[in-house]
Design a protein around this motif. Structure first.
Motif, mmCIF file in Angstrom:
data_model
loop_
_atom_site.group_PDB
_atom_site.id
_atom_site.type_symbol
_atom_site.label_atom_id
_atom_site.label_comp_id
_atom_site.label_asym_id
_atom_site.label_seq_id
_atom_site.Cartn_x
_atom_site.Cartn_y
_atom_site.Cartn_z
ATOM 1 N N GLU A 19 0.833 -1.207 0.000
ATOM 2 C CA GLU A 19 0.000 0.000 0.000
ATOM 3 C C GLU A 19 0.865 1.253 0.000
ATOM 4 O O GLU A 19 0.591 2.232 -0.703
ATOM 5 C CB GLU A 19 -0.925 -0.020 1.218
ATOM 6 C CG GLU A 19 -1.807 1.209 1.368
ATOM 7 C CD GLU A 19 -2.764 1.418 0.206
ATOM 8 O OE1 GLU A 19 -3.239 2.562 0.031
ATOM 9 O OE2 GLU A 19 -3.045 0.446 -0.523
ATOM 10 N N ARG A 22 2.261 1.684 -3.447
ATOM 11 C CA ARG A 22 1.257 2.188 -4.390
ATOM 12 C C ARG A 22 1.072 3.701 -4.231
ATOM 13 O O ARG A 22 1.005 4.445 -5.192
ATOM 14 C CB ARG A 22 -0.069 1.467 -4.156
ATOM 15 C CG ARG A 22 -1.155 1.796 -5.169
ATOM 16 C CD ARG A 22 -2.434 1.046 -4.855
ATOM 17 N NE ARG A 22 -3.057 1.563 -3.631
ATOM 18 C CZ ARG A 22 -3.837 2.653 -3.608
ATOM 19 N NH1 ARG A 22 -4.093 3.325 -4.715
ATOM 20 N NH2 ARG A 22 -4.384 3.054 -2.477
ATOM 21 N N ARG A 23 0.999 4.145 -2.966
ATOM 22 C CA ARG A 23 0.808 5.575 -2.726
ATOM 23 C C ARG A 23 2.032 6.378 -3.140
ATOM 24 O O ARG A 23 1.895 7.490 -3.671
ATOM 25 C CB ARG A 23 0.506 5.802 -1.246
ATOM 26 C CG ARG A 23 -0.829 5.208 -0.794
ATOM 27 C CD ARG A 23 -1.196 5.653 0.597
ATOM 28 N NE ARG A 23 -2.453 5.077 1.032
ATOM 29 C CZ ARG A 23 -3.090 5.431 2.139
ATOM 30 N NH1 ARG A 23 -2.575 6.380 2.931
ATOM 31 N NH2 ARG A 23 -4.244 4.853 2.467
ATOM 32 N N ARG A 26 1.992 6.773 -6.853
ATOM 33 C CA ARG A 26 0.916 7.678 -7.251
ATOM 34 C C ARG A 26 1.307 9.145 -7.045
ATOM 35 O O ARG A 26 0.894 10.028 -7.794
ATOM 36 C CB ARG A 26 -0.340 7.346 -6.442
ATOM 37 C CG ARG A 26 -1.584 8.075 -6.918
ATOM 38 C CD ARG A 26 -2.804 7.593 -6.179
ATOM 39 N NE ARG A 26 -2.703 7.909 -4.747
ATOM 40 C CZ ARG A 26 -3.565 7.496 -3.829
ATOM 41 N NH1 ARG A 26 -4.576 6.727 -4.168
ATOM 42 N NH2 ARG A 26 -3.417 7.827 -2.561
ATOM 43 N N LEU A 27 2.115 9.415 -6.015
ATOM 44 C CA LEU A 27 2.539 10.787 -5.719
ATOM 45 C C LEU A 27 3.862 11.153 -6.385
ATOM 46 O O LEU A 27 4.394 12.234 -6.150
ATOM 47 C CB LEU A 27 2.649 10.958 -4.197
ATOM 48 C CG LEU A 27 1.308 10.834 -3.433
ATOM 49 C CD1 LEU A 27 1.556 10.864 -1.937
ATOM 50 C CD2 LEU A 27 0.356 11.953 -3.834
ATOM 51 N N TYR A 35 9.314 8.497 0.199
ATOM 52 C CA TYR A 35 7.933 8.825 0.581
ATOM 53 C C TYR A 35 7.782 8.814 2.112
ATOM 54 O O TYR A 35 7.182 9.721 2.704
ATOM 55 C CB TYR A 35 6.986 7.823 -0.067
ATOM 56 C CG TYR A 35 5.551 7.936 0.378
ATOM 57 C CD1 TYR A 35 4.832 9.122 0.210
ATOM 58 C CD2 TYR A 35 4.900 6.840 0.957
ATOM 59 C CE1 TYR A 35 3.517 9.217 0.622
ATOM 60 C CE2 TYR A 35 3.579 6.939 1.366
ATOM 61 C CZ TYR A 35 2.881 8.130 1.198
ATOM 62 O OH TYR A 35 1.579 8.215 1.591
ATOM 63 N N ALA A 104 -3.452 12.641 -6.656
ATOM 64 C CA ALA A 104 -3.936 11.498 -5.876
ATOM 65 C C ALA A 104 -5.434 11.299 -6.077
ATOM 66 O O ALA A 104 -5.915 10.173 -6.232
ATOM 67 C CB ALA A 104 -3.627 11.710 -4.398
ATOM 68 N N GLU A 108 -7.422 8.029 -7.777
ATOM 69 C CA GLU A 108 -8.522 7.337 -7.106
ATOM 70 C C GLU A 108 -9.763 7.279 -7.987
ATOM 71 O O GLU A 108 -10.453 6.251 -8.058
ATOM 72 C CB GLU A 108 -8.840 8.038 -5.791
ATOM 73 C CG GLU A 108 -7.748 7.877 -4.734
ATOM 74 C CD GLU A 108 -8.050 8.659 -3.469
ATOM 75 O OE1 GLU A 108 -9.078 9.367 -3.454
ATOM 76 O OE2 GLU A 108 -7.260 8.571 -2.514
#
Length: 255
Positions: A19, A22-23, A26-27, A35, A104, A108
């Motif tokens: 997770e 993935r974040r 995405r950023l 991150y 983000a 989504e």
């Protein structure tokens, strides 16, 4: 001197790590560690880039003031520089945060749309399968109702009684065919139903056969025609006239 940096190593469950990964992607982070570092800095109230600049300015100012013998005023100078730098950085930091937040949100929304499209595609596939399962037996029943006995006879040309032994009432079957226009002959004790067009074409072809050889005859006739030819020949109802080099029927058949 710069503040000493330390390394922290932690263990995370696989699903938590995935997770975070993935974040981070995405950023726009290349590494999960970058991150996490920014998350820590944000939680503590300052950004990594701002801290780096502040430290760099501290070192430069401290070095220059030390050379000038003005060490007591280092803190004030640093404070003024920090304020100016902060004023310059803040607008860009806010814009970057807003942009990251929007990216983000877009990710989504795209993921939500992909899930909806997938669900719709699966529902459509299921619907088509259900329609096909429902339609297939109906079409089969329609086909069965549509093709009557006389229609099948017209397609095949000839029906021998031994081919329909499974019928309970063969008498009624052949009588119905006779009423609907079929020619029904008794050949060697077996009833044979003939489509009139098939029967006419068969007689014309047989009378034009130039050879008594059975294998050659079979090549010149269709399979249903040959089976009828063999049946008539075995029961002596056709013969080959050697003088005229042609096949002849013994008599006119009666229905």
């Amino acid at each position: 001197m710069t503040e000493k940096e330390r390394i922290i190593a932690i263990k995370l469950p696989e699903d938590i790590y995935r997770e975070l990964e993935r974040r981070a992607k995405r950023l726009g982070y290349g590494l999960v560690s970058d991150y996490l570092r920014d998350l820590i800095y944000r939680e503590l109230g300052y950004k990594d880039r701002e801290e780096h600049i502040r430290r760099l300015v501290e070192e430069i100012v401290a070095s220059r003031l030390s050379e000038l013998g003005q060490v007591p005023s280092i803190d004030k100078s640093i404070a003024r520089l920090e304020k100016k730098l902060q004023d310059l950085i803040n607008p860009w930091t806010a814009k970057i945060d807003q942009l990251s937040s929007r990216v983000a949100e877009l990710y989504e929304k795209i993921e939500a749309l992909e899930e909806k499209i997938k669900a719709l595609e699966e529902a459509e596939t299921t619907r088509k399968e259900q329609v096909q399962r429902y339609r297939a037996p109906i079409e089969a029943r329609r086909e069965t109702r549509r093709r009557t006995a006389i229609e099948r006879l017209r397609e095949q040309g000839v029906v021998f009684e031994h081919d329909v032994q499974w019928l309970r009432d063969r008498d009624a079957f052949f009588e119905r065919l006779r009423r609907e226009g079929a020619i029904v002959l008794n050949i060697g004790g077996e009833r044979v139903a003939l489509d009139p067009a098939f029967w006419r074409n068969f007689r014309e072809k047989v009378e034009q056969l130039p050879t008594p050889n059975d294998e050659e005859v079979r090549v010149l006739l269709t399979e249903p025609q040959y089976q009828l030819f063999k049946k008539l020949k075995e029961n002596g109802l056709i013969y080959f006239d050697a003088s005229k080099r042609a096949w002849r029927f013994v008599e006119e058949f009666q229905e």
